[in-house]
Structures are given as C-alpha cells and as structure tokens.
Write an enzyme that holds these catalytic residues in place. Structure first.
Site, PDB file in Angstrom:
ATOM      1  N   GLN A 212      48.949 -54.631-121.142  1.00  0.00           N
ATOM      2  CA  GLN A 212      50.114 -55.125-121.900  1.00  0.00           C
ATOM      3  C   GLN A 212      50.199 -56.652-121.892  1.00  0.00           C
ATOM      4  O   GLN A 212      51.136 -57.213-122.465  1.00  0.00           O
ATOM      5  CB  GLN A 212      51.409 -54.557-121.294  1.00  0.00           C
ATOM      6  N   LYS A 235      45.941 -52.236-128.291  1.00  0.00           N
ATOM      7  CA  LYS A 235      47.270 -52.844-128.195  1.00  0.00           C
ATOM      8  C   LYS A 235      47.236 -54.300-128.664  1.00  0.00           C
ATOM      9  O   LYS A 235      48.259 -54.973-128.708  1.00  0.00           O
ATOM     10  CB  LYS A 235      47.786 -52.774-126.757  1.00  0.00           C
ATOM     11  N   CYS A 373      54.672 -42.853-119.459  1.00  0.00           N
ATOM     12  CA  CYS A 373      53.585 -42.720-118.473  1.00  0.00           C
ATOM     13  C   CYS A 373      53.902 -43.530-117.223  1.00  0.00           C
ATOM     14  O   CYS A 373      53.024 -44.216-116.676  1.00  0.00           O
ATOM     15  CB  CYS A 373      52.237 -43.143-119.049  1.00  0.00           C
TER      16      CYS A 373
END
Ligand code: PMP
Length: 415
Positions: A212, A235, A373
């Site tokens: 991330q 991502k 998650c």
C-alpha cells in the site's frame, strides 16, 4: 454543509489525468462511477492497457526461451520492467528484484525460502496487529512447521504502532521482523527506517510489506534500510498478477529456490540439479509477461506525473474527505495516525458496513466493506467490519461531495 474549496490549494490538472483512465468515465446503476476502492486495486490508465494490448498484438512470445525476434522482444519488455522497478525502488542491482505475482507471493517466497530453513523450535517472527493476512498467515504456516511462533506488536487507538512494544519483542529468538509500510485499513505510515535501524542493531532482518506504500510515495529500499520489500503491481496502476520482491543480495544468494521448474535452473540431472543465479532462481515457469509490459508502462506513467504532485493532491483529498466525513452524525473513523495515506476506514452508528456498501453501490459509489483481510485489526477495534474509502490521485473533490451526499442518503434509509 461545507462546500468544496472553490480553488483547491494544489495545482493539479486532475481532469487531464482522469482522461487517461477509460473506466472512470463509466456509469454504475445509472450514476457516474465514484471509484473509492483503490487500496483494493487501482484503475489502469490507457497507457497500461495499451501496453498489454500491444504485447499480445505485436510481441507475444515466451521469455528467455526463444532466439527468434518475438521472443527477444517479449524478453526485452519483461526484463525492462525489472529495470524500471529496480530504479523505481532504488535497488542497487536489477538482480535483487524478483518478479512475482504480487505481495502475497513475495512474502510466501520469503516465508518458505528464507524463514522456514532458519526457524528452530522456540524461534519467533515478529509482525504487527495492523497487518494484512498476507503478512501474518505465511508466518503462521512456517512457524507451525518448525515449532516457532508469531509475535504480534500492538497498536494504539489512533492506529499507530506502539514502537517501544515492537522493539521489546525483538528478542534473541526472533529470526525475522515484519511490518507494513502502510496499513491497508488505517492508512497508517509506519516508521520503517526507525524499525530497520533497531532491527539492524539486533541483527534481525526486516521484511516490509510495501503493497500500500508504492502507489502513494517514493520508495527507496536502500534508504529504508530493510532486508526485504514486497510490492504489488495492481495497486499502482499495473495489471493484476504482477508484483515483486526486492531483497538484499546476500539473502537471495542464501535462499533455496521455492518453486522448481523451467527457467530457474542451470543444469538438471537425476543425480542433482543446479540452479540459476538470483533473481531467475526464483522465477520458475512462464511469468505474466503481458502484465509486466504493463508494469513498465505504469511506472512510466507515475513518473510522468511525479510523486510530488501525486502526494500533494492525494493529501488535499484526504484532508477534505475527513473534514466532510466528520459532518456525518455518528461516524467513527478508524485510523488517525499523524502520518497517513489516503485510506479511510469508518463506521456509522447503527448501520452495518455491508448494508451501507451495497446501498452506496446503487449510488455509483465503490467502497469496500468487510474485514479487509485484517481480522486481528478488527478484533483489536472490536468490530466485525468497517467501510473503507481509499483514494487515488485521479479522484476529485466533486467525487468526495457525491460520496458524502450518498452516505447521508443511505444513512437515512438505514436509520
Ligand atoms: N499486503 C497489503 C497491505 C495489502 O493491502 C494487500 C492487498 N490487499 C496484500 C498484502 C496482498 O497483495 P497482493 O494482492 O499483491 O497479493
């Protein structure tokens, strides 16, 4: 009600950027799409889509096997993605970048190839309460096989790691420490340099889950001082099924192969095979060649915009979104770290996250609901699920306004 600032303080031509993302122009349930699920996967610019398309139309062949022209072109595109990733992360060598299907595969590679052979009964791996399951479960699996254990470092109410506690856990039986660079639920940015420094002082290698972080900030693996850095392509504008593991050369040299098969060998004999040098030692089988053509294009795209502009715009959006969310009665935000990327988890009193997400979808708003998650994090906060709005540099103030209006409408329906 606050109105959008008529002059965003950051000079960023978001409409020009949005024009590169074909999917952003579509409608959902008759409403303009507001895509706020970027932490799940980002949308792709035309440049990436076209690179994949071009691969199949013009260059399709397998890599590293054929001497014919197409094989050479496919190999060049695939290997050029490695070069670009290496430069993007400031790796000192392209050979320290293993191409994988994503962070999950990257972490499992370290779990089975680095950690498992080193773990003795009673040894430990340190991770944190805020991790994605990808940075918990592989450690549990190898700990279970070796008689080791996984020790989670706690966080505080704001969603920040309690650093002293993390450091207290770094005892001599710890063989590996792990941490997310950025939390996928809270947006918290962890102080990786500081953690790496403490790990080095104790001779404990550090793995960073950068899944991330990479979409939002420049990453310099050498400056961070970690040992392993795992990333996800999908991502950060690239196709699904792409990612990488950067690791210090000495670790890659010492790790046995994880997958066996074609391309990872030097010589195969029934009395014993020998293996290629890293990174190829870890890249058995046919990789996602078209996907990695897209990775190259994604990196070019991000660089053409520049992280300075991306960060300034995303942080303006984050501040504005939080400000507007605070107008909603009964809304609680999870994750108020001092340093935070544009990921906002929240709940509204009396409303189930999944009901909210379903009704928001009918308004054209794509947010994620669920445990993300991150079961241990949900357990810490004592909630089964949250809603999560995660932003990207192609989002706008107007989309945040539409999101807030939809939230107010949906809240009324559910109350
Ligand atoms: N770690 C974090 C922090 C994530 O957000 C994700 C994806 N949700 C993963 C790991 C797994 O990444 P991948 O999809 O590349 O396997």
């Amino acid at each position: 009600m606050n109105a959008k600032p008529s002059h965003p303080s950051v000079d960023f031509d978001v409409q020009r950027v949005r024009a590169d993302f074909p999917l952003l122009a579509r409608t959902v349930h008759g409403k303009p799409l507001v895509y706020f699920d970027n932490a799940n996967t980002s949308q792709k610019p035309a440049q990436v889509i076209e690179a994949v398309d071009r691969h199949y139309r013009e260059h399709n062949a397998n890599v590293a096997r054929a001497v014919h022209q197409l094989g050479e072109e496919a190999t060049a595109a695939y290997e050029s993605a490695r070069d670009k990733l290496a430069a993007f992360m400031n790796a000192s060598s392209r050979n320290d970048v293993v191409l994988t299907s994503g962070t999950t595969q990257s972490i499992n590679l370290v779990a089975y190839s680095y950690a498992l052979p080193r773990l003795q009964p009673g040894d430990a791996i340190v991770t944190t309460v805020m991790e994605h399951h990808a940075n918990i479960v592989p450690w549990q699996l190898v700990a279970a096989r070796s008689g080791g254990k996984v020790k989670p470092a706690p966080i505080d109410e704001r969603g920040e790691l309690i650093l002293e506690k993390y450091f207290e856990l770094l005892t001599p039986e710890v063989k590996l420490a792990c941490v997310a660079h950025v939390s996928n639920v809270l947006g918290t940015v962890n102080p990786v340099r500081e953690i790496a420094r403490e790990c080095r002082r104790r001779g404990i290698p550090l793995l960073v889950d950068g899944s991330q972080a990479m979409p939002h900030r420049p990453v310099d693996v050498q400056a961070l001082g970690c040992d392993f850095y795992a990333i996800t392509g999908h991502k950060m504008l690239a196709p699904t099924g792409t990612g990488a593991l950067w690791a210090k050369r000495e670790h890659l040299q010492s790790m046995p192969p994880f997958f066996g098969g074609g391309e990872m060998i030097r010589e195969v004999r029934f009395d014993g095979s020998t293996f290629a040098e890293p990174p190829h030692k870890f890249e058995a089988g046919t990789p996602n060649i078209a996907g990695f053509s897209g990775v190259g294009a994604a990196i070019d795209y991000v660089q053409s915009i520049g992280f300075e502009a991306i960060r300034a715009w995303e942080h303006e959006l984050l501040t504005y979104a939080i400000e507007r969310l605070c107008e909603i009665p009964g809304l609680r935000i999870f994750g108020e770290a001092a340093e935070k990327e544009p990921v906002i988890s929240f709940l509204i009193d009396g409303a189930q996250a999944t009901d909210m997400a379903t009704l928001l979808d009918l308004e054209g708003i794509a947010v994620r609901s669920g445990h993300h998650c991150a079961h241990p994090l949900m357990q810490y906060y004592g909630v089964p699920a949250t809603l999560r709005a995660s932003l990207a540099f192609y989002n706008t103030h107007e989309e945040i306004d539409a999101f807030i209006a939809a939230l107010l409408k949906v809240r009324k329906l559910l109350m």
